[in-house]
Design an enzyme around this catalytic site. Sequence first.
Site, mmCIF file in Angstrom:
data_model
loop_
_atom_site.group_PDB
_atom_site.id
_atom_site.type_symbol
_atom_site.label_atom_id
_atom_site.label_comp_id
_atom_site.label_asym_id
_atom_site.label_seq_id
_atom_site.Cartn_x
_atom_site.Cartn_y
_atom_site.Cartn_z
ATOM 1 N N GLU A 1 -18.340 -6.118 10.774
ATOM 2 C CA GLU A 1 -19.282 -5.394 11.618
ATOM 3 C C GLU A 1 -20.232 -6.322 12.362
ATOM 4 O OE1 GLU A 1 -17.922 -2.777 8.257
ATOM 5 O OE2 GLU A 1 -18.775 -4.804 8.378
ATOM 6 N N ARG B 1 -24.657 -2.927 8.121
ATOM 7 C CA ARG B 1 -24.246 -4.279 7.754
ATOM 8 C C ARG B 1 -24.441 -5.269 8.906
ATOM 9 N NH1 ARG B 1 -18.663 -4.125 4.550
ATOM 10 N NH2 ARG B 1 -19.730 -5.711 3.331
ATOM 11 N N LYS C 1 0.837 -1.186 0.000
ATOM 12 C CA LYS C 1 0.000 0.000 0.000
ATOM 13 C C LYS C 1 0.882 1.250 0.000
ATOM 14 C CE LYS C 1 -4.237 1.640 2.243
ATOM 15 N NZ LYS C 1 -5.273 1.291 3.232
#
Length: 678
Positions: A409, A437, A323
């Site tokens: 979640e 979610r 990243k």
Amino acid sequence: MTAHTSLAPLSIEILPHYCYDGRPYLYSCRHFLGRSLITKSKFTPLLDQIKKPADLRCLEESALNQLSTELRNELIEVVSKTGGHLGAGLGVVELTVALHYVFNTPKDLLVWDVGHQAYPHKILTGRRDKMSTLRKSGGLYGFTKRSESAYDPFGAAHSSTSISATLGMAVARDLDGKDHNVVAVIGDGAMSAGMAYEAMNNAGHLGNRLIVILNDNDMSIAPPVGAMSAYLSRLISSKSYRSLRHIATQVAMKFPRPLAKGFRRAEEYARGMITGGTLFEELGFYYVGPIDGHNIEHLLPVLRNVRDARSGGPVLVHVVTRKGNGYPPAEKATDKFHGVGSFNVITGDQPKKASNAPSYTSVFANSLINEAKLDPKIVAVTAAMPSGTGIDKFSEIFPSRTFDVGIAEQHAVTFAAGMATQGYKPFVAIYSTFLQRAYDQVVHDVAIQSLPVRFAIDRAGLVGADGPTHAGSYDITYLSALPNFCVMAASDEAELVDMVATAVEINDRPAAIRYPRGEGVGSAIPDKGAPLPIGKGVILRQGSHLAILSLGACLKECLIATEDLAMHGWNATVANARFAKPLDEDLVAKLASTHEVLITVEEGAIGGFASHVSHFLATNGLIEKGLKLRPMILPDRFIPHGSPEAMYKNAGLSASHIVKTALLALDQPADHIIGGPA
């Protein structure tokens, strides 16, 4: 090299840097009195030829490294001006080039997950000239979007959806008798969510041809790899190896069942020890990898092999990337420049806007820290968003009482419920849009059992550049519908401190505090929060003609509207409800019985606070007495991305809209008021 004007010579600073595999390249920063004076073609000769992926496929393979360099530089330059998600895109530059080079997009379907990895994809798919509008009102969306391009077959702004979606696409393809490829690129933490594994399990069971590219950019599954791993990946993805494996499996089936089973296990685990792919094999995927995602020469043959395999079920290609790769400030940053505002390309510095007030997120974090210093039972839970929710600050003080469960979640909510059964006081800090979610867990595992889980709901209301997928529009509605749930909405940062203290004291039911993104309004923040009386609002300004009942951060617009109404000769009462549930029925009844007009204002969708108010008024016969009730809510449509101010104006929730609504309800002319209902 000369400028295209007669001005003084151009000053050029060259920053040397190295690709992930060690090859050098140069990133050129051109500046003259703060302005670039060189046309794009001087620095992006290959990228300038790419109007669509078909153009990319006309290049020689030897040109792809240079194209990747130009694409990376273009991405840095664009995002330095627009802001947005940078680190993930920097990590997939070579992968993006390789995918569009090997696959025949858009006929071959390519789905990015999470969608913020797709900025390089947008540049290569005909949207380069519009990248300056990224995340701006009327401009390009910050994620993939079906209506934006034929190259975006699925909108992906939340994570971990790609394998489910592409499996559906692959099944539809096979039912239609077609033969195109379907490819999912899943990464940037998206594989930490259970939905991805549910989809893989189903895909392995169904056996449809599907290609999943795992972009492993945090080294959570395997370390960086080199030439030997690339060779092995190329070998095991090849048609000859897979054919040999198929023949060997068929031969093994002629042996007694225990021996045949043992042969299959031995072959799978032998490959698993080499590549680390045993988990994916057990889920029914043919595993290839890991391979260096920044090495074009390693990527191309593997992608071609899996593209050309027309049988054998789903395949997972494990690609390791870094990243922020290729941009030193991003590589050095702890979050790898995940999300940024505009920044200085040379230094990576992001100018900080002068702030008159702290952000709601930081106020929540500091309040929770102060409460946790007094109560050892307070713990914090987040789902892969520690910095976005302020839980990173809590973690610095209480590392053993902080739990980041990843992009999961559902697990976060039930995990917190489990702790609540044992006497702990969990605060689940989560964005409103992400809490959606886990709604089943909120209902089943928390509300039905009346467990005191506290939900700190950040990004309530409209959030700006991230658009409708990230707007916190529905939490008032979906939480207030649940029995015995306490739902609070902070009108300013001082009230947020008090609501955190209130939530700490609630031990017999679940509680939620919603608050917006961005800065507070400048209210004085108390050193210690004072618990509020449950279900009680407060009148802030007393008038006689009409009443405005506000819930949450829209209170400031209501107060501005009151001043404007006073200039028109109308005195308005302003009340702060503070609680959507329990509803302050005494306050509502008082406002309804003493005013001709009652306006409710909330930053939420239909079915929320206004619905509870109107239900109470209707069932208690308070509307028949001549009351004019005007609910002001988010409209029944998705609001496009833009600045928060522009979005609320679009939604009809600015002060001028409140004024116009009031005047019309009072049968007064309102054509001179900007905005508001027709």
